[in-house]
Design a protein around this motif. Structure first.
Motif, PDB file in Angstrom:
ATOM      1  N   MET A 164       0.838  -1.159   0.000  1.00  0.00           N
ATOM      2  CA  MET A 164       0.000   0.000   0.000  1.00  0.00           C
ATOM      3  C   MET A 164       0.891   1.231   0.000  1.00  0.00           C
ATOM      4  O   MET A 164       1.796   1.350   0.811  1.00  0.00           O
ATOM      5  N   ASP A 180       7.528  -3.007   6.247  1.00  0.00           N
ATOM      6  CA  ASP A 180       7.672  -4.158   5.351  1.00  0.00           C
ATOM      7  C   ASP A 180       6.629  -5.232   5.652  1.00  0.00           C
ATOM      8  O   ASP A 180       5.985  -5.762   4.743  1.00  0.00           O
ATOM      9  N   GLN A 181       6.450  -5.544   6.922  1.00  0.00           N
ATOM     10  CA  GLN A 181       5.495  -6.572   7.320  1.00  0.00           C
ATOM     11  C   GLN A 181       4.065  -6.165   6.947  1.00  0.00           C
ATOM     12  O   GLN A 181       3.262  -7.004   6.557  1.00  0.00           O
ATOM     13  N   ALA A 182       3.739  -4.887   7.043  1.00  0.00           N
ATOM     14  CA  ALA A 182       2.396  -4.398   6.729  1.00  0.00           C
ATOM     15  C   ALA A 182       2.239  -4.033   5.253  1.00  0.00           C
ATOM     16  O   ALA A 182       1.171  -3.575   4.846  1.00  0.00           O
ATOM     17  N   HIS A 183       3.297  -4.208   4.476  1.00  0.00           N
ATOM     18  CA  HIS A 183       3.297  -3.881   3.042  1.00  0.00           C
ATOM     19  C   HIS A 183       2.955  -2.405   2.810  1.00  0.00           C
ATOM     20  O   HIS A 183       2.169  -2.063   1.932  1.00  0.00           O
ATOM     21  N   LEU A 184       3.580  -1.531   3.591  1.00  0.00           N
ATOM     22  CA  LEU A 184       3.369  -0.094   3.483  1.00  0.00           C
ATOM     23  C   LEU A 184       4.602   0.568   2.891  1.00  0.00           C
ATOM     24  O   LEU A 184       5.723   0.161   3.163  1.00  0.00           O
ATOM     25  N   LYS A 185       4.369   1.606   2.089  1.00  0.00           N
ATOM     26  CA  LYS A 185       5.483   2.360   1.520  1.00  0.00           C
ATOM     27  C   LYS A 185       5.060   3.810   1.360  1.00  0.00           C
ATOM     28  O   LYS A 185       4.026   4.111   0.770  1.00  0.00           O
ATOM     29  N   TYR A 236      -3.840  -1.443  -9.880  1.00  0.00           N
ATOM     30  CA  TYR A 236      -3.829  -2.857  -9.507  1.00  0.00           C
ATOM     31  C   TYR A 236      -5.117  -3.553  -9.919  1.00  0.00           C
ATOM     32  O   TYR A 236      -5.120  -4.724 -10.231  1.00  0.00           O
TER      33      TYR A 236
END
Length: 141
Positions: free
Chosen positions: A1, A50-55, A66
């Motif tokens: 995300m 990284d674990q939460a797929h955040l950027k 997507y």
């Protein structure tokens, strides 16, 4: 995300933060670019990005699609603890890669999506208001 913030552009807007964020998202969708988060120096070490797929978006980026369309979630945290969330999805007309301007009353205007807002303080009242609206939409009125 991918994460962005209007606060880096305007500063603290308090109760107007949601309106500023909505304007930023609409302009970004029109430009097909996710704007960078200004003054971003790195992620908070106490949040597992990284674990939460955040950027966080450090530089202007093409808007990813997507699901085939640009989608954004906007959170507004207002004065006094008021919170609001809205999801904005890009509109693209059927059969065309570009949106087509349609004027109200034209034959194609019946195919346009319509936004109906339902609001109430309590969840039970929101459900009742949504049900009343759905019932009304089924009538001749």
């Amino acid at each position: 995300m991918l994460l962005g913030s209007v606060k880096t552009n305007y500063g603290h807007m308090e109760s107007a933060a949601g309106a500023g964020a909505l304007a930023k998202v609409v302009l970004a969708m029109q430009a097909n670019k996710l704007p960078p988060s200004l003054n971003y120096a790195g992620p908070n070490p106490y949040i597992p990005f990284d674990q939460a797929h955040l950027k966080v978006i450090p530089e202007a980026t093409d808007w990813p699609r997507y699901t085939g369309k640009a989608i954004a979630g906007i959170n507004g945290f207002g004065f006094g603890g008021t919170n609001a969330h809205i999801v904005v999805k890009e509109y693209v007309s059927e059969g065309s890669p570009d949106a087509v301007e349609v004027t109200e009353g034209s034959p194609d205007s019946a195919d346009l999506p319509v936004l109906l807002a339902v609001s109430a303080y309590l969840p039970s009242r929101r459900k009742t208001a949504a049900a009343d609206l759905a019932d009304w939409l089924e009538t001749e009125e």
